[in-house]
Design a protein around this motif. Structure first.
Motif: not given
Length: 257
Positions: A105-106, A128-132, A159-161, A165-166
């Protein structure tokens, strides 16, 4: 620098009988990159209607006014075109998407926005960094979008999205609802990271002040009966914490009478 301009926006909702019920009664608002605007008001005041109207939800009909992003008429764009133009909506109740993994999806969303697929080598590290950072187990990347997620996990995924996605302008519709104190802090830290880049303007919709203890707004707007009735700085949120919305609601009722 990007600018979302909302001028005299009037919106009605389609009732099952086919009639239109007016919700927004002329909203004026400007959000620029790097700014954080808090829209605060009681339940039923039209805050979520504002969010979904900007995003293009078919339930809502624009009956007047305009919405532009960097001079482009947002209301003439389809939902996906609005996203590609730089609008992002974090939903109050994120939906499940069976059969589509978070990772797919992302990456698909990022490809659609950028016009080319991100490089697998760097994309995996970014994901991985965003999820962590949002305290999500990286194993969630292989699970279907929001399927079986708790309320807090769904909000963290939103918020990971946002981080990956910026967008130019992000609308966060009651992102704080259903979060415990720890999850609220983690989600708020993620929002602050995006804000601190200076590239994204934030429109934060809430009726509680607790999230504003973690995310400091530049501007606070009191929203009652489908319109902004007062504006100010962060001190206005403190005033609302002490006094509530009663006097605004009473004033709106008197105006209608």
């Amino acid at each position: 620098m990007s600018t979302l301009e909302i001028r005299d926006l009037q919106v009605s909702v389609k009732l099952p009988e086919g009639e239109l019920k007016p919700i927004l009664a002329g909203v004026d608002l400007t959000v620029r990159s790097g700014e954080t605007h808090a829209i605060m008001g009681p339940n039923g005041s039209g805050k979520s209607t504002l969010a979904y109207s900007i995003a293009g939800h078919p339930k809502y009909e624009i009956t007047g006014g305009s919405v532009t992003l960097d001079g482009v008429d947002v209301l003439e764009l389809s939902v996906d075109e609005r996203a590609r133009a730089g609008l992002f909506l974090a939903m109050q109740y994120p939906v499940e998407v069976p059969g589509v993994s978070v990772a797919n999806f992302l990456r698909t969303a990022k490809t659609a926005l950028d016009g080319e697929a991100p490089k697998l080598r760097t994309w995996g590290r970014e994901l991985r960094g965003a999820m962590e950072r949002l305290h999500m187990d990286p194993a969630f990347a292989q699970r279907n979008v929001n399927e079986g997620f708790s309320g807090g996990e769904k909000k963290r995924h939103e918020i990971v999205q946002l981080e990956l996605l910026k967008p130019k302008i992000a609308i966060l519709d009651e992102t704080d609802s259903g979060l415990d104190v720890d999850a609220l802090r983690v989600v708020s830290e993620g929002v602050n990271r995006v804000r601190d880049t200076g590239h994204t303007g934030l429109l934060l919709i809430t009726h509680y002040t607790r999230i504003l203890r973690y995310i400091k707004p530049d501007h606070v707007h009191v929203f009652v009966a489908g319109r902004i009735v007062e504006e100010g700085g962060p001190e206005l949120a403190d005033k609302l914490e002490e006094e509530g919305y009663e006097r605004y609601v009473a004033g709106a009722g008197s105006a209608r009478a």
